[in-house]
Design a protein around this motif. Sequence first.
Motif, PDB file in Angstrom:
ATOM      1  N   PRO B  70       0.846  -1.199   0.000  1.00  0.00           N
ATOM      2  CA  PRO B  70       0.000   0.000   0.000  1.00  0.00           C
ATOM      3  C   PRO B  70       0.887   1.257   0.000  1.00  0.00           C
ATOM      4  O   PRO B  70       2.061   1.170   0.361  1.00  0.00           O
ATOM      5  N   PRO B  71       0.326   2.399  -0.404  1.00  0.00           N
ATOM      6  CA  PRO B  71       1.148   3.610  -0.556  1.00  0.00           C
ATOM      7  C   PRO B  71       1.925   3.975   0.709  1.00  0.00           C
ATOM      8  O   PRO B  71       3.064   4.431   0.613  1.00  0.00           O
ATOM      9  N   GLN B  72       1.303   3.754   1.893  1.00  0.00           N
ATOM     10  CA  GLN B  72       1.969   4.222   3.111  1.00  0.00           C
ATOM     11  C   GLN B  72       3.216   3.403   3.466  1.00  0.00           C
ATOM     12  O   GLN B  72       3.988   3.785   4.316  1.00  0.00           O
ATOM     13  N   LYS B  73       3.385   2.236   2.796  1.00  0.00           N
ATOM     14  CA  LYS B  73       4.563   1.421   3.102  1.00  0.00           C
ATOM     15  C   LYS B  73       5.649   1.577   2.042  1.00  0.00           C
ATOM     16  O   LYS B  73       6.653   0.882   2.071  1.00  0.00           O
ATOM     17  N   ARG B  74       5.442   2.457   1.050  1.00  0.00           N
ATOM     18  CA  ARG B  74       6.413   2.541  -0.042  1.00  0.00           C
ATOM     19  C   ARG B  74       7.484   3.591   0.192  1.00  0.00           C
ATOM     20  O   ARG B  74       8.468   3.653  -0.540  1.00  0.00           O
ATOM     21  N   ASN B  75       7.262   4.463   1.167  1.00  0.00           N
ATOM     22  CA  ASN B  75       8.194   5.547   1.458  1.00  0.00           C
ATOM     23  C   ASN B  75       8.496   6.388   0.216  1.00  0.00           C
ATOM     24  O   ASN B  75       9.647   6.631  -0.124  1.00  0.00           O
ATOM     25  N   VAL B  76       7.437   6.804  -0.454  1.00  0.00           N
ATOM     26  CA  VAL B  76       7.607   7.725  -1.570  1.00  0.00           C
ATOM     27  C   VAL B  76       6.982   9.062  -1.187  1.00  0.00           C
ATOM     28  O   VAL B  76       6.068   9.117  -0.371  1.00  0.00           O
ATOM     29  N   GLY B  77       7.537  10.137  -1.734  1.00  0.00           N
ATOM     30  CA  GLY B  77       6.920  11.443  -1.553  1.00  0.00           C
ATOM     31  C   GLY B  77       6.123  11.745  -2.801  1.00  0.00           C
ATOM     32  O   GLY B  77       6.606  11.506  -3.905  1.00  0.00           O
ATOM     33  N   VAL B  91       0.845  25.579   7.862  1.00  0.00           N
ATOM     34  CA  VAL B  91       1.926  25.125   7.002  1.00  0.00           C
ATOM     35  C   VAL B  91       2.883  24.197   7.770  1.00  0.00           C
ATOM     36  O   VAL B  91       3.271  23.134   7.271  1.00  0.00           O
ATOM     37  N   ARG B  92       3.206  24.581   9.000  1.00  0.00           N
ATOM     38  CA  ARG B  92       4.098  23.743   9.820  1.00  0.00           C
ATOM     39  C   ARG B  92       3.531  22.342  10.014  1.00  0.00           C
ATOM     40  O   ARG B  92       4.228  21.345   9.876  1.00  0.00           O
ATOM     41  N   ARG B  93       2.224  22.295  10.359  1.00  0.00           N
ATOM     42  CA  ARG B  93       1.608  20.986  10.637  1.00  0.00           C
ATOM     43  C   ARG B  93       1.519  20.156   9.366  1.00  0.00           C
ATOM     44  O   ARG B  93       1.639  18.932   9.404  1.00  0.00           O
ATOM     45  N   ASN B  94       1.298  20.821   8.254  1.00  0.00           N
ATOM     46  CA  ASN B  94       1.317  20.126   6.970  1.00  0.00           C
ATOM     47  C   ASN B  94       2.660  19.434   6.765  1.00  0.00           C
ATOM     48  O   ASN B  94       2.719  18.248   6.451  1.00  0.00           O
ATOM     49  N   VAL B  95       3.733  20.209   6.937  1.00  0.00           N
ATOM     50  CA  VAL B  95       5.070  19.670   6.690  1.00  0.00           C
ATOM     51  C   VAL B  95       5.401  18.579   7.718  1.00  0.00           C
ATOM     52  O   VAL B  95       6.037  17.577   7.398  1.00  0.00           O
ATOM     53  N   ALA B  96       4.911  18.768   8.941  1.00  0.00           N
ATOM     54  CA  ALA B  96       5.238  17.823  10.012  1.00  0.00           C
ATOM     55  C   ALA B  96       4.439  16.522   9.926  1.00  0.00           C
ATOM     56  O   ALA B  96       4.777  15.534  10.589  1.00  0.00           O
ATOM     57  N   PHE B  97       3.395  16.507   9.089  1.00  0.00           N
ATOM     58  CA  PHE B  97       2.438  15.394   9.097  1.00  0.00           C
ATOM     59  C   PHE B  97       3.102  14.011   9.040  1.00  0.00           C
ATOM     60  O   PHE B  97       2.856  13.154   9.885  1.00  0.00           O
ATOM     61  N   GLY B  98       3.951  13.822   8.028  1.00  0.00           N
ATOM     62  CA  GLY B  98       4.587  12.516   7.856  1.00  0.00           C
ATOM     63  C   GLY B  98       5.435  12.119   9.056  1.00  0.00           C
ATOM     64  O   GLY B  98       5.511  10.944   9.422  1.00  0.00           O
ATOM     65  N   LEU B  99       6.067  13.126   9.680  1.00  0.00           N
ATOM     66  CA  LEU B  99       6.926  12.836  10.832  1.00  0.00           C
ATOM     67  C   LEU B  99       6.088  12.502  12.063  1.00  0.00           C
ATOM     68  O   LEU B  99       6.448  11.636  12.858  1.00  0.00           O
ATOM     69  N   GLU B 100       4.942  13.196  12.205  1.00  0.00           N
ATOM     70  CA  GLU B 100       4.053  12.902  13.340  1.00  0.00           C
ATOM     71  C   GLU B 100       3.487  11.493  13.208  1.00  0.00           C
ATOM     72  O   GLU B 100       3.360  10.776  14.200  1.00  0.00           O
ATOM     73  N   ILE B 101       3.149  11.111  11.976  1.00  0.00           N
ATOM     74  CA  ILE B 101       2.653   9.754  11.744  1.00  0.00           C
ATOM     75  C   ILE B 101       3.723   8.739  12.146  1.00  0.00           C
ATOM     76  O   ILE B 101       3.422   7.682  12.704  1.00  0.00           O
ATOM     77  N   ARG B 102       4.985   9.093  11.898  1.00  0.00           N
ATOM     78  CA  ARG B 102       6.089   8.182  12.240  1.00  0.00           C
ATOM     79  C   ARG B 102       6.506   8.296  13.699  1.00  0.00           C
ATOM     80  O   ARG B 102       7.514   7.728  14.107  1.00  0.00           O
ATOM     81  N   ARG B 103       5.767   9.093  14.454  1.00  0.00           N
ATOM     82  CA  ARG B 103       6.002   9.251  15.894  1.00  0.00           C
ATOM     83  C   ARG B 103       7.439   9.620  16.244  1.00  0.00           C
ATOM     84  O   ARG B 103       8.038   9.074  17.170  1.00  0.00           O
ATOM     85  N   GLN B 139       2.589  24.991  -3.462  1.00  0.00           N
ATOM     86  CA  GLN B 139       3.278  23.866  -4.073  1.00  0.00           C
ATOM     87  C   GLN B 139       4.641  23.649  -3.411  1.00  0.00           C
ATOM     88  O   GLN B 139       5.078  22.514  -3.257  1.00  0.00           O
ATOM     89  N   ARG B 140       5.297  24.725  -2.991  1.00  0.00           N
ATOM     90  CA  ARG B 140       6.562  24.561  -2.279  1.00  0.00           C
ATOM     91  C   ARG B 140       6.331  23.891  -0.922  1.00  0.00           C
ATOM     92  O   ARG B 140       7.108  23.046  -0.478  1.00  0.00           O
ATOM     93  N   MET B 141       5.215  24.265  -0.281  1.00  0.00           N
ATOM     94  CA  MET B 141       4.855  23.604   0.973  1.00  0.00           C
ATOM     95  C   MET B 141       4.630  22.114   0.751  1.00  0.00           C
ATOM     96  O   MET B 141       5.094  21.266   1.521  1.00  0.00           O
ATOM     97  N   ALA B 142       3.922  21.787  -0.331  1.00  0.00           N
ATOM     98  CA  ALA B 142       3.654  20.381  -0.643  1.00  0.00           C
ATOM     99  C   ALA B 142       4.965  19.628  -0.877  1.00  0.00           C
ATOM    100  O   ALA B 142       5.111  18.469  -0.462  1.00  0.00           O
ATOM    101  N   LEU B 143       5.934  20.297  -1.496  1.00  0.00           N
ATOM    102  CA  LEU B 143       7.239  19.676  -1.722  1.00  0.00           C
ATOM    103  C   LEU B 143       7.955  19.419  -0.402  1.00  0.00           C
ATOM    104  O   LEU B 143       8.516  18.342  -0.179  1.00  0.00           O
TER     105      LEU B 143
END
Lengths: 269, 339
Positions: B70-77, B91-103, B139-143
């Motif tokens: 599944p997408p969440q196990k592929r480690n792709v951006g 914006v901060r929480r957006n960028v932090a999302f993936g890291l928060e999920i990874r605890r 778009q820069r935030m998304a990057l």
Amino acid sequence: MAERRPGRYVARLIVVVYLFLLVAWPLFLVGQNTFDGGLENLRSIVEDPDVVHALRLSLMVAVIAVVINTVFGVGISLLLVRYEFPGKRLLSALLDVPLSVSPIVVGLSLVLVYGGRNGWFGPTLEDAGIQVIFATPGIVMATVFVALPLVIREVVPVLEEVGDEQEQAARSLGANGFQTFWRITLPAIKWGVTYGVVLSLARSLGEFGAVKVVSGNVLGETRTATLVVEEKYLNFDKGGAYATAFLLALVAVAAIVVVSVLRPKEEDR
Amino acid sequence: MSIEISNVSKRFGSFVALDDVSVSIPSGQLTALLGPSGGGKSTLLRIIAGLEQADSGSVRIEGVDATGLPPQKRNVGFVFQHYAAFKHMSVRRNVAFGLEIRRRPKAEIRERVDELLRLVHLEQFGDRLPAQLSGGQRQRMALARALAVEPTVLLLDEPFGALDAKVRKELRDWLRRLHDEVHVTTVFVTHDQEEALEVADEIVVINDGRIEQIGTPDELYDAPANDFVMRFLGPVTQLGDQLVRPHDLVIHTGDPEPGAVTGQVSRITRIGFEIRVEVTTGDQVVVVTLTRTRFRALDIEEGRRCGSGWRPRRSLTRCASVEEARCRSRHAVTTPSGR
């Protein structure tokens, strides 16, 4: 900006008069009759243990029905918007049945299925010690049935508008299905859900026909607030009827007002 | 090889999006999937990300078979054309999302988010909501959000497609520089050949669910595998039965050279620094582009419209002879001044 013509004022006046005569004035009169003799009417029903029990039962049934309808409503909305499957249109049409069928039909059909004596499924359940008809489970089921589509009809358009790109982004960032729902989907649809909940609560508190059939209307046991209103009205206790009706209306109106005030304007979202 | 796609096919109903596609995408490079809309390039990218499942074939990312993951196990951006910003988060929480999920620990997240916001020049905008940002900033935030999880591969789906021309140009320069700094294997989808030629190390041309050609921008431009690639990568014009680039043709106004094709200048258009000259040769209209300097030296003008068709005015018209004379890889068109 359109120019101000007399026609606009006439149209506004018609709407205001219409709503006043149909909704505002009658509701106001209920309030006025309630406070006819000061607080006497309210005091008499608050001091009547049977009425208090009925109010409690109504509230409890409404809360349970709302919880059930919210969980299933959000789930079914996700199913309808995010997934393709055969029979989807049929399901969508079926979900509107509770809005189009008279509540009294709902009540009768529930008795046919779950009735303790002649029901299709009722005797089996009764043997297992579960009484549905003429008991609280039946009242909850009837209430859930009539309020079923309200959450779904509020949430589906919001889900469609939000789209699934944010969810895909969350998945690609490592969130599993539950995390995506909890952190992304739910915040995005929270106002749709809230509005659905309030409408369901108001509808559930006020349900009369279906509940009357399935509850058995046993005083102090399965008599809900709406049934109390009818009973008192028929027994010429108009003060008590108005007071109970007033309390019911108050809860529903208060819920809608609170949400309207809290709900952010479109541009703030 | 970082991403290994083997024999991938995908259909949507009766529409064939990908037809037995195999491609290897090298590590650490910026690769463009280039092709017309509906050609299957976005589908391929989404299959790499796991957002779409291939009907058959396999996907390997850095040696790991990712076909069923599944997408969440592929480690792709993944970066979407329309940003897919989490609208209810800063914006901060957006960028932090993936890291928060990874605890990850809070301090580490804060540090990493600061670093990324600096990288995408959004350090002043951390507390804003996405709705308060411009398209380019979103778009820069998304990057930054995609880079936060240190993905094995970064996938961008028409990342600049929703932006206006100027911002698009700025952002793609910036993406190129960013990639030179970060070096993460990057694949981006575009239908804009200029974007692909300018930014990519390697280009995969996809059309009709099939791969037409794979190569560096120079290889594709100089040695296109077929007419489709030739047409798609830049302007073309037909000279005789040959497809050539308009800027590879030369106009002469002297006596017709041997083998030259002669014709009449039918139209001259100025587009910024370049001049487009249309030369009518028999039943063909050959387009030639040249610089202003070269154009002035030639001293040619188009015939004037008169009555129902193009009718040359004596003193202004030149008879053009168009010749195909190869000068290294250059073709030549001559327009002699014979009257």
